[in-house]
Design an enzyme around this catalytic site. Structure first.
Site, PDB file in Angstrom:
ATOM      1  N   GLU A 132      16.064   1.208  -0.718  1.00  0.00           N
ATOM      2  CA  GLU A 132      15.072   0.277  -1.273  1.00  0.00           C
ATOM      3  C   GLU A 132      15.121   0.278  -2.803  1.00  0.00           C
ATOM      4  O   GLU A 132      15.040  -0.761  -3.438  1.00  0.00           O
ATOM      5  CB  GLU A 132      13.658   0.653  -0.808  1.00  0.00           C
ATOM      6  CG  GLU A 132      13.410   0.444   0.681  1.00  0.00           C
ATOM      7  CD  GLU A 132      13.202  -1.027   1.057  1.00  0.00           C
ATOM      8  OE1 GLU A 132      13.178  -1.880   0.144  1.00  0.00           O
ATOM      9  OE2 GLU A 132      13.080  -1.322   2.260  1.00  0.00           O
ATOM     10  N   LYS A 183       5.634   5.749  -3.981  1.00  0.00           N
ATOM     11  CA  LYS A 183       4.199   5.755  -3.699  1.00  0.00           C
ATOM     12  C   LYS A 183       3.984   6.072  -2.232  1.00  0.00           C
ATOM     13  O   LYS A 183       4.624   5.416  -1.406  1.00  0.00           O
ATOM     14  CB  LYS A 183       3.629   4.372  -4.036  1.00  0.00           C
ATOM     15  CG  LYS A 183       2.142   4.230  -3.795  1.00  0.00           C
ATOM     16  CD  LYS A 183       1.652   2.823  -4.102  1.00  0.00           C
ATOM     17  CE  LYS A 183       0.148   2.759  -3.925  1.00  0.00           C
ATOM     18  NZ  LYS A 183      -0.414   1.438  -4.118  1.00  0.00           N
ATOM     19  N   LYS A 189       7.573   2.276  -1.070  1.00  0.00           N
ATOM     20  CA  LYS A 189       6.141   2.279  -0.778  1.00  0.00           C
ATOM     21  C   LYS A 189       5.962   2.557   0.701  1.00  0.00           C
ATOM     22  O   LYS A 189       6.386   1.778   1.558  1.00  0.00           O
ATOM     23  CB  LYS A 189       5.528   0.933  -1.154  1.00  0.00           C
ATOM     24  CG  LYS A 189       4.013   0.915  -0.955  1.00  0.00           C
ATOM     25  CD  LYS A 189       3.401  -0.391  -1.417  1.00  0.00           C
ATOM     26  CE  LYS A 189       1.895  -0.365  -1.243  1.00  0.00           C
ATOM     27  NZ  LYS A 189       1.262  -1.640  -1.604  1.00  0.00           N
TER      28      LYS A 189
END
Ligand SMILES: [Zn+2]
Length: 334
Positions: free
Chosen positions: A238, A253, A200
């Protein structure tokens, strides 16, 4: 010999009909690929337009149920719920209240539409008075990671209790997937999958969402816990971490400015991969279409097809109902 077409040219020149083009098409978008994000708020018969997102509304639960029925009728398999609570406080108590706005909305929607997948956003920023995704220490203004994890885990369990099919942590705190997994298991929700917002980015494209969810940070920004847009390899780290912690679906995202990241993640892992076509991506196309600068339908279908081509199995998009409608029309027309 020199006039002979190369095989690739021959194929292109031969593709004279839509059916032949269809036969050669590598990527197809379908309503099955889509998740429709929705904003639920308190009250009755509320339908507040979000000015920066034409066509998107904050809906009271009654209207959210009606909107979910429409999406379901169009063949969209699931929705994602974000809550706008009546009160915000420093402990984000509205996030894990069994009678909180999202918990009530999940119950109402699952009652009306047991087969529609309901995914809940697990974060604190819509519920904290300061708008950060975690609990903030008063003096330093720092985010307290471990205290936040406890509240995030409680939030996820209360949503699962309300009937959420999938919980989706979007906060980016360290260790949140394992904390949520442990709490879900403890509470008897071993079968509730976690869709983790794994990569993100701290992007400017979330701007319109913060109007919609009323979650703009009151001070500072989210760069201490969201990713630097300049980094791609970090996304892989991640994603791997989240998978180790128990994520069932991972997400990148935003989508369109990060198609390379999406592709890299797709190449590296074999779990279902989601991409979030965020508010800013939506608003740009909407604004251009409203000005007559772009053909909305063609632009949106091309954008979503490119997200799927880059490797997404699941596309979260505010365009979902329009896309499902257009695809049905295309199908009837062919
Ligand atoms: Zn958040």
């Amino acid at each position: 010999m020199s006039n002979m077409p190369f095989p690739q040219q021959r194929l292109r020149r031969t593709r004279r009909t839509e059916r032949l083009r269809g036969l050669m098409r590598e990527t197809r978008i379908s309503p099955d690929d889509l998740i429709y994000p929705m904003f639920v708020t308190v009250g009755e018969d509320v339908r507040n337009p979000v000015p920066s997102m034409p066509g998107i509304f904050q809906l009271s639960i009654d209207n959210a149920v009606a909107e979910a029925k429409k999406a379901y009728g169009l063949g969209i398999p699931g929705i994602m719920l974000f809550g706008i609570p009546e009160h915000k406080d420093e402990a984000a108590s509205g996030a894990y209240d069994p009678e909180g706005i999202v918990q009530l909305a999940v119950r109402a929607i699952k009652d009306a539409l047991p087969d529609l997948l309901v995914i809940t956003d697990v974060c604190l920023c819509e519920y904290t008075s300061h708008g950060h995704c975690g609990v903030v220490e008063k003096d330093s203004g720092e985010i307290l990671n471990d205290v936040s994890l406890e509240l995030l885990a409680r939030t996820a369990a209360s949503q699962a209790e309300a009937g959420a099919d999938i919980v989706a942590p979007s906060d980016m705190m360290d260790g949140r997937v394992s904390a949520i997994r442990a709490e879900l298991d403890r509470e008897g929700f071993e079968n509730t999958p976690i869709m983790a917002y794994s990569a993100k980015y701290a992007t400017t494209f979330y701007g319109p969402f913060r109007d919609a969810a009323e979650s703009a940070p009151q001070f500072g920004d989210r760069r201490s816990y969201q990713m630097d847009p300049a980094n791609a390899r970090e996304a892989l780290r991640e994603v791997r971490l989240d998978i180790e912690e128990g994520a069932d679906i991972v997400m990148v995202k935003p989508a369109l400015p990060y198609l390379d990241v999406l592709y890299r993640v797709r190449e590296a892992i074999d779990l279902p991969l989601a991409a979030y076509n965020v508010s800013g991506e939506y608003s740009m196309l909407k604004a251009a279409a409203q000005n007559g600068w772009l053909d909305e339908r063609a632009a949106v279908l091309e954008a979503l097809t490119s997200i799927k081509r880059a490797g997404a199995d699941i596309i979260l998009s505010y365009h979902a109902p329009d896309v499902a409608r257009w695809l049905a029309e295309n199908h009837q027309g062919s």
